[in-house]
Design a protein around this motif. Structure first.
Motif, PDB file in Angstrom:
ATOM      1  N   ILE A  83       0.875  -1.181   0.000  1.00  0.00           N
ATOM      2  CA  ILE A  83       0.000   0.000   0.000  1.00  0.00           C
ATOM      3  C   ILE A  83       0.907   1.224   0.000  1.00  0.00           C
ATOM      4  CG2 ILE A  83      -1.687   1.336   1.338  1.00  0.00           C
ATOM      5  CD1 ILE A  83      -2.834  -1.344   2.317  1.00  0.00           C
ATOM      6  N   GLY A  84       0.651   2.144  -0.931  1.00  0.00           N
ATOM      7  CA  GLY A  84       1.483   3.334  -1.042  1.00  0.00           C
ATOM      8  C   GLY A  84       0.973   4.462  -0.159  1.00  0.00           C
ATOM      9  N   HIS A  85       1.869   5.326   0.255  1.00  0.00           N
ATOM     10  CA  HIS A  85       1.479   6.557   0.959  1.00  0.00           C
ATOM     11  C   HIS A  85       2.366   7.688   0.453  1.00  0.00           C
ATOM     12  CE1 HIS A  85       1.782   9.749   3.966  1.00  0.00           C
ATOM     13  NE2 HIS A  85       0.489   9.532   4.076  1.00  0.00           N
ATOM     14  N   VAL A  86       1.765   8.829   0.119  1.00  0.00           N
ATOM     15  CA  VAL A  86       2.544   9.980  -0.351  1.00  0.00           C
ATOM     16  C   VAL A  86       2.120  11.239   0.390  1.00  0.00           C
ATOM     17  CG1 VAL A  86       3.451  11.198  -2.357  1.00  0.00           C
ATOM     18  CG2 VAL A  86       2.455   8.926  -2.659  1.00  0.00           C
ATOM     19  N   ALA A  87       3.119  12.011   0.831  1.00  0.00           N
ATOM     20  CA  ALA A  87       2.889  13.299   1.499  1.00  0.00           C
ATOM     21  C   ALA A  87       4.231  14.026   1.529  1.00  0.00           C
ATOM     22  CB  ALA A  87       2.369  13.080   2.927  1.00  0.00           C
ATOM     23  N   PRO A  88       4.226  15.332   1.872  1.00  0.00           N
ATOM     24  CA  PRO A  88       5.515  16.016   2.020  1.00  0.00           C
ATOM     25  C   PRO A  88       6.234  15.534   3.285  1.00  0.00           C
ATOM     26  CG  PRO A  88       3.696  17.504   2.538  1.00  0.00           C
ATOM     27  CD  PRO A  88       3.087  16.235   2.049  1.00  0.00           C
ATOM     28  N   MET A  89       7.363  14.892   3.110  1.00  0.00           N
ATOM     29  CA  MET A  89       8.147  14.420   4.254  1.00  0.00           C
ATOM     30  C   MET A  89       9.378  15.304   4.451  1.00  0.00           C
ATOM     31  SD  MET A  89       6.237  12.047   5.209  1.00  0.00           S
ATOM     32  CE  MET A  89       7.223  11.356   6.523  1.00  0.00           C
ATOM     33  N   SER A  90       9.535  16.278   3.546  1.00  0.00           N
ATOM     34  CA  SER A  90      10.622  17.259   3.670  1.00  0.00           C
ATOM     35  C   SER A  90      10.024  18.638   3.409  1.00  0.00           C
ATOM     36  CB  SER A  90      11.722  16.951   2.649  1.00  0.00           C
ATOM     37  OG  SER A  90      11.180  16.952   1.335  1.00  0.00           O
ATOM     38  N   SER A 122       5.948   0.032  -8.728  1.00  0.00           N
ATOM     39  CA  SER A 122       6.220  -0.907  -7.624  1.00  0.00           C
ATOM     40  C   SER A 122       5.050  -1.859  -7.388  1.00  0.00           C
ATOM     41  CB  SER A 122       6.491  -0.146  -6.325  1.00  0.00           C
ATOM     42  OG  SER A 122       7.602   0.692  -6.471  1.00  0.00           O
ATOM     43  N   LYS A 123       4.014  -1.737  -8.208  1.00  0.00           N
ATOM     44  CA  LYS A 123       2.836  -2.633  -8.148  1.00  0.00           C
ATOM     45  C   LYS A 123       2.121  -2.566  -6.788  1.00  0.00           C
ATOM     46  CE  LYS A 123       3.335  -4.639 -12.301  1.00  0.00           C
ATOM     47  NZ  LYS A 123       3.996  -3.528 -12.985  1.00  0.00           N
TER      48      LYS A 123
END
Length: 376
Positions: free
Chosen positions: A29-36, A95-96
């Protein structure tokens, strides 16, 4: 001969071990957010919510399609930048991953949603609020929080009806989110008979607002509406105090509605003039909010911001659809998402045909003694 027997026995054991692990399937399961960058505190909070859900799900011995499932979170940083957002989305597709939780910002979520649609992977956001997200009608796009139409309008109604304000200035950071929520506030405020006395623009990287605020001050507004995030909202409140704008109300959407805003305002008395809105109920009114928050705080002390209950629910929601479809293949389980009736921590999640949340709640907040507290 004995050596040969030993090797054969080892080979047999290896085969048995291989068969046992073949029963486990890893589902990404993907997760995306600003980490920087200046919005990393939101990103960390969001990722924590998704990670907490994945860790819990992995204790539940979930079997889908006859295989015991081990979930894995693939976390990406989009730095709140649209180009990095689409690159992160493509990386997750390659990355499927079976599904994606994110993104945080509307400016990254909207372009990324096309990438996910093209590769057939469902995306659930619990943070991006621009109404344009669901306009293309992608069957892979879902939002589990109120959009800016609800947030901007709710704030304008409160300004006009409860506070009886007459004159407002509007500042936005020119992002998809900031511009969108400011536009809705402006339209609703004007429809309610308020006058927009000034409109100014900044960026989501700025920290000096003295020139803008000096121009606004000359128009003597009762309130400023700011469409943007807390790294700008905090300094703006400090500079309003320096300019003697201590009686001017300060409105904003969920982007400024954080515990961090009070820290960034660094003791400015103007924090007491803030009225902000979040999609969803307050934690106290969420079905599982307070119990969930205790677990979150024990795991991630002093990291809670706004959206982690939603990223937590989004992760569970994806898995709920997989269970109902008895498949982790996005092509098979994505059609189940639109039929969801999932009892989450935030609310019972069900969708309109376009992937928007049915009956979204909004909550207004103020800051009392520097602490964010719900008005309703």
């Amino acid at each position: 001969m004995q050596m040969k027997l030993k090797l054969t026995a080892l080979a047999a054991l290896a085969m048995v071990g291989g068969m046992a692990s073949a029963q486990d399937a890893v589902v990404k399961i993907g997760h995306v957010a600003p980490m920087s960058g200046s919005q990393a505190h939101y990103g960390k909070d969001n990722e924590n919510g998704a990670r907490m859900a994945v860790e819990e799900l992995n204790t539940q011995n979930i079997v889908i399609g006859g295989k015991k499932i081990k979930f894995e979170l693939l976390a990406e940083d989009d730095a709140a930048d649209p180009k990095q957002g689409t690159a992160a989305a493509q990386k997750l597709c390659d990355s499927k991953v079976s599904g994606v939780v994110g993104h945080l910002n509307s400016g990254t979520t909207i372009p990324a949603s096309k990438v996910y649609n093209d590769c057939g992977v469902p995306m659930v956001t619990g943070a991006a609020t621009n109404p344009n997200l669901t306009k293309p009608g992608y069957k892979t796009t879902f939002r589990i929080i109120a959009n800016d139409n609800a947030l901007g309008a709710g704030l304008a109604f409160y300004a006009a009806d409860a506070l009886k304000l007459k004159k407002v200035a509007i500042i936005d950071d020119r992002t998809a989110y900031g511009q969108g929520v400011a536009e809705v506030f402006k339209k609703t405020a004007m429809a309610k008979g308020m006058t927009v006395v000034d409109e100014q623009f900044t960026t989501d990287k700025a920290t000096d607002f003295m020139a803008i605020l000096t121009a606004v001050k000359s128009k003597a507004p009762d309130a400023i509406f700011f469409g943007g995030m807390d790294p700008q909202g905090g300094p703006m409140l400090r500079q309003m105090e320096q300019l003697g704008m201590s009686n001017v109300k300060f409105f904003g959407g969920d982007g400024i509605c954080t515990a961090e805003l009070a820290k960034l305002a660094a003791g400015a008395k103007t924090i007491g003039n803030v009225v902000c809105a979040e999609g969803g109920a307050s934690l106290a009114k969420m079905p599982g909010g307070e119990a969930w928050k205790k677990r979150y705080d024990a795991k991630y002390p002093n990291q809670f911001q706004v959206y982690s209950p939603y990223t937590y629910d989004a992760t569970y929601l994806l898995v709920d659809a997989m269970k109902r479809a008895n498949s982790t293949d996005p092509k098979v389980f994505t059609p189940e998402l639109i039929k969801s009736n999932f009892k989450g921590v935030t609310t019972t999640i069900a969708f309109e045909p376009n992937g928007e949340l049915k009956n979204p709640a909004i909550t207004l907040y103020v800051y009392k003694d520097g602490k964010k507290s719900a008005l309703n």
